[in-house]
Write a protein that holds these residues in place. Sequence first.
Motif, PDB file in Angstrom:
ATOM      1  N   ARG A   1       0.817  -1.216   0.000  1.00 28.40           N
ATOM      2  CA  ARG A   1       0.000   0.000   0.000  1.00 28.40           C
ATOM      3  C   ARG A   1       0.848   1.262   0.000  1.00 28.40           C
ATOM      4  O   ARG A   1       0.327   2.365   0.120  1.00 28.40           O
ATOM      5  CB  ARG A   1      -0.948  -0.036   1.198  1.00 28.40           C
ATOM      6  CG  ARG A   1      -2.036  -1.092   1.014  1.00 28.40           C
ATOM      7  CD  ARG A   1      -2.659  -1.529   2.333  1.00 28.40           C
ATOM      8  NE  ARG A   1      -3.753  -2.484   2.089  1.00 28.40           N
ATOM      9  CZ  ARG A   1      -3.557  -3.775   1.845  1.00 28.40           C
ATOM     10  NH1 ARG A   1      -2.323  -4.281   1.806  1.00 28.40           N
ATOM     11  NH2 ARG A   1      -4.587  -4.574   1.624  1.00 28.40           N
TER      12      ARG A   1
ATOM     13  N   GLU B   1      -5.798   1.008   5.773  1.00 27.28           N
ATOM     14  CA  GLU B   1      -6.803   0.225   5.039  1.00 27.28           C
ATOM     15  C   GLU B   1      -7.906   1.121   4.483  1.00 27.28           C
ATOM     16  O   GLU B   1      -8.405   0.884   3.366  1.00 27.28           O
ATOM     17  CB  GLU B   1      -7.394  -0.840   5.956  1.00 27.28           C
ATOM     18  CG  GLU B   1      -8.322  -1.808   5.244  1.00 27.28           C
ATOM     19  CD  GLU B   1      -8.686  -3.001   6.111  1.00 27.28           C
ATOM     20  OE1 GLU B   1      -8.970  -4.077   5.551  1.00 27.28           O
ATOM     21  OE2 GLU B   1      -8.682  -2.856   7.357  1.00 27.28           O
TER      22      GLU B   1
ATOM     23  N   ALA C   1      -0.677   6.085   0.143  1.00 22.49           N
ATOM     24  CA  ALA C   1       0.639   5.731  -0.380  1.00 22.49           C
ATOM     25  C   ALA C   1       1.550   6.945  -0.341  1.00 22.49           C
ATOM     26  O   ALA C   1       1.129   8.072  -0.624  1.00 22.49           O
ATOM     27  CB  ALA C   1       0.510   5.208  -1.815  1.00 22.49           C
TER      28      ALA C   1
END
Length: 340
Positions: free
Chosen positions: A30, A306, A312
């Motif tokens: 991620r 999440e 990112a």
Amino acid sequence: MRRPIDLATLYQPWPPSPLQHVQDEWLARRGVELRLKRDDLIHQWLSGAAGAHAPVDLYPPGNKWRKLAPNLRAAVEGGHTRLLTFGGAYSNHIRAVAAAGAACGLSTVGVIRGDELADAPRNWSLARAEAHGMELAFVSRSAYRALLRGLGGDGPGARQALEERWGHAYVLPEGGTNVLAARGAADLVAELPGLGPGDVVCCAVGTGGTLAGVATALPAGARALGFAVLKGAEGYLDGEVAELHRRGWGRTFGNWRIEHGYHGGGYGRVPAELEAFAAEFGERHGVRLERRYVAKLLWGVYGLVERGELPAGSRVTAVITGPPDPEPGRTAVSRGCAGA
């Protein structure tokens, strides 16, 4: 026999606590980097400062030393010989003040919420505080709230009542958070070189001192993010942090916020999902997590990743503010504390 810390230790810098990079494939996919600022290891430096073979659990745990040291300096410089503070049955702050007082040669009094605990067997936390020489005074929950309200007001009545019972003392607030404590916490940021846009420094929030201090010291572009461990503290905790900024720095800061969705049901509550997360994190990364604060912090970090709220490109530094509770079967204070 326990050897107190030389009071000069209160004035000298200590080595930076370790900065541990977490290798985590789930985060890497991620685009998020995670570092642990291991303030839970500060007491190992204190043990070394006190001399060879000093048991590490005789000293204030975790980042409590950052917040206590400025207050200890003020107490000593003000001629105080006694510290007085407040907390609950498992208060990290109560244990830390007891340890700090014994290490520095100051007597300590802990006013404990819950008079029903007076005649009950001591839990490991209160037993450790007593082993450090702290006098425990148990009061009813209503009297405790009234006492704290009185100390927070402008009148001298509550402070006079404390002095009539225990004599002249340096009074530390519940949780240890005041402007001096926040200034001590701010020093942490100097141990994180190269911060800038994309950096988020995270910590658990009980009273707001660490978050308040960190926010004041961040460079432009970096942000501070706190995770509340109390249920229903929206607005209240945010106001406490803002008030610390106004009182200590004469201004407000716009580079921080508190996330209120990962308290796990309230202070001291550890639901099954949180316990599973903490256990898995410990197995994968070799770091046992304290459950009431640190586990909720990291649970929240992974939750926000999440949800995309830590996107990112983020570099997250999580402040590990304290060590885990003793494992079952290891509840006594280390040998050598009996003389405290």
